[in-house]
Every structure is written in C-alpha cells, then in structure tokens.
Design a protein around this motif. Structure first.
Motif, short mmCIF file in Angstrom:
data_model
loop_
_atom_site.label_atom_id
_atom_site.label_comp_id
_atom_site.label_asym_id
_atom_site.label_seq_id
_atom_site.Cartn_x
_atom_site.Cartn_y
_atom_site.Cartn_z
N ARG A 1 0.74 -1.10 -0.11
CA ARG A 1 0.08 -0.01 0.01
C ARG A 1 0.84 1.14 0.10
O ARG A 1 0.40 2.21 -0.61
N ASN B 1 -3.98 7.20 3.52
CA ASN B 1 -5.42 6.95 3.54
C ASN B 1 -6.22 7.02 2.50
O ASN B 1 -7.19 6.53 2.33
N ARG C 1 -6.02 3.57 1.06
CA ARG C 1 -6.76 2.79 2.21
C ARG C 1 -8.16 2.75 1.76
O ARG C 1 -9.14 1.63 1.72
N GLN D 1 -10.59 -0.39 0.63
CA GLN D 1 -11.88 -0.63 1.34
C GLN D 1 -13.07 -0.63 0.39
O GLN D 1 -13.96 -1.36 0.24
#
Length: 235
Positions: free
Chosen positions: A174, A186, A189, A193
């Motif tokens: 990541r 962020n 992420r 998701q």
C-alpha cells in the motif's frame, strides 16, 4: 463401430481393474481390454497396442489422469477417452471435458450403461450420465454469471480505483501504491476498502485473486514500474 474393439483401462485399483476388465471382455464387440496402473504404462500400451478407447481414472497414486487426457487431445491420432471416476463433482467433469474427455462415468455405473457409453463415444458422440447433466449445467451457468458480475465490477470502477487495483495485482504494498500514484496512505486505504466492498471480497489477497481471474492486469504487465527496494507483501 465394427467388432473387435480394443480398450485400455487405466486405474491403479487392481481388483477393480481386473473385475471390470474381465466383465468387459464378456461383452460383444470388445476384443481386448489392456490394463495400466500408471501413466507411463498407459503411454507404452498406447504406443505398442493402440486402443480404440481409453477408460481413465483421474486419481492415480501420485499422478493426475488430466495429464494423459491433455496429451491425447493434442494428438491427431489419439483415441477418445472416457473418465471413470469415483466422483461426480461438476467442476471436475467440466474440467475433464475441456481437457478432451469424450465422456464421464461413475465407477458405480452398471456394466450395460458403461458399455453403451463406450459405443456412444466410439461413435463420435459425447456421453454424460443423465444424473450429471443438471449439476454440470448449473455449474456452467453459475460460472457464467460470476464472469458477468466480475465484468460489471471492473466496468464500474473509477479510473483511480482501477489504478489502485492494478498496482495491487502487481504485488505492490500500500505504501508503494501511494508513492506510485502520488496520493496519501489514507487515500489508498479508502480505495482498497471500496474495492473490497464492490467485489464482495474480504481480504486484499482475495481481491487480487478475484481481479486476476477476471483479466485485470498489473501495472507492471502494461507500464514500466519505477525501481523499488525492500518490496514486501501487499497484505
């Protein structure tokens, strides 16, 4: 098909092979039933005494009958093969047919039904027992629906989500995804998701497998990736 057919029975269960071989020899039109307990022996018999048809167990001791199926399918003069299995798993039946099998029979098939299947395949037709038709069709329809759902999933991704997914498919962490796309951790992420939700997968590993199985290529398969060091697991 004329009289005098030669069959090759490939099975490592000796008692089963002996009993079935003797029973087949008692049937009109079957002249010889050669037997092999492994693939090398089967190949040798195919070369020295070419059979008209092979009856093949896929689950041999340390070997897979799929190897022989694929070899026979590649030969222009290869005999047809019927899988003789202890399983009626639809996924395996479809795989066997795709590998070149001319039919699939359970080892519990009555002798007369087995012989009828032999003549049907020798006549150039495909044979599946009536009890396997519905499960096989259900499997094929389910697989098709899965591919269509996956195609819809990819088509609905935003350009940025697709970029993130392609980076993950390439094996990037990541942190590497963030550096490659010039975004924050962020942001990566959040995209991951969203991808998990959209694909109905529960881990990045499952997401990557899902994407690869439906044709999503990694960044490194299309573009030149900048050199990185210390690459770890993306998961």
């Amino acid at each position: 098909m004329t009289d005098g057919a030669t069959l090759l029975l490939v099975d490592d269960h000796r008692v089963f092979a002996d009993v079935l071989g003797e029973a087949l020899l008692g049937e009109d039109g079957i002249d010889r039933v050669n037997r092999a307990s492994n693939l090398d022996a089967a190949r040798a018999l195919i070369a020295s005494d070419p059979p008209d048809l092979v009856l093949l167990d896929l689950m041999l001791a340390d070997e897979s009958g799929f190897d022989l199926l694929e070899e026979l399918a590649r030969r222009t003069d290869g005999p047809p093969a019927i899988v003789l299995s202890g399983s009626n798993e639809p996924r395996l039946i479809v795989k066997a047919l795709e590998s070149g099998a001319g039919g699939w029979l359970s080892k519990t098939t009555p002798l007369q039904a087995l012989v009828a299947a032999v003549w049907q395949v020798l006549g150039g037709q495909l044979y599946l027992a009536p009890t396997t038709l519905r499960p096989v069709l259900d499997h094929l329809l389910s697989d098709r629906q899965g591919r269509q759902a996956a195609a819809g999933f990819v088509a609905e991704l935003t350009p940025r989500e697709l970029e993130v997914l392609r980076c993950l498919v390439s094996g990037m962490t990541r942190a590497e995804v963030a550096a490659h796309l010039f975004v924050s951790m962020n942001t990566v992420r959040t995209h991951v998701q969203s991808l998990l939700r959209r694909s109905d997968q529960h881990s990045a590993l499952a997401l990557v497998a899902f994407a690869r199985s439906h044709g999503v290529k990694g960044i490194d398969e299309i573009d030149e990736l900048p050199a990185t060091t210390g690459r770890g697991s993306p998961f």
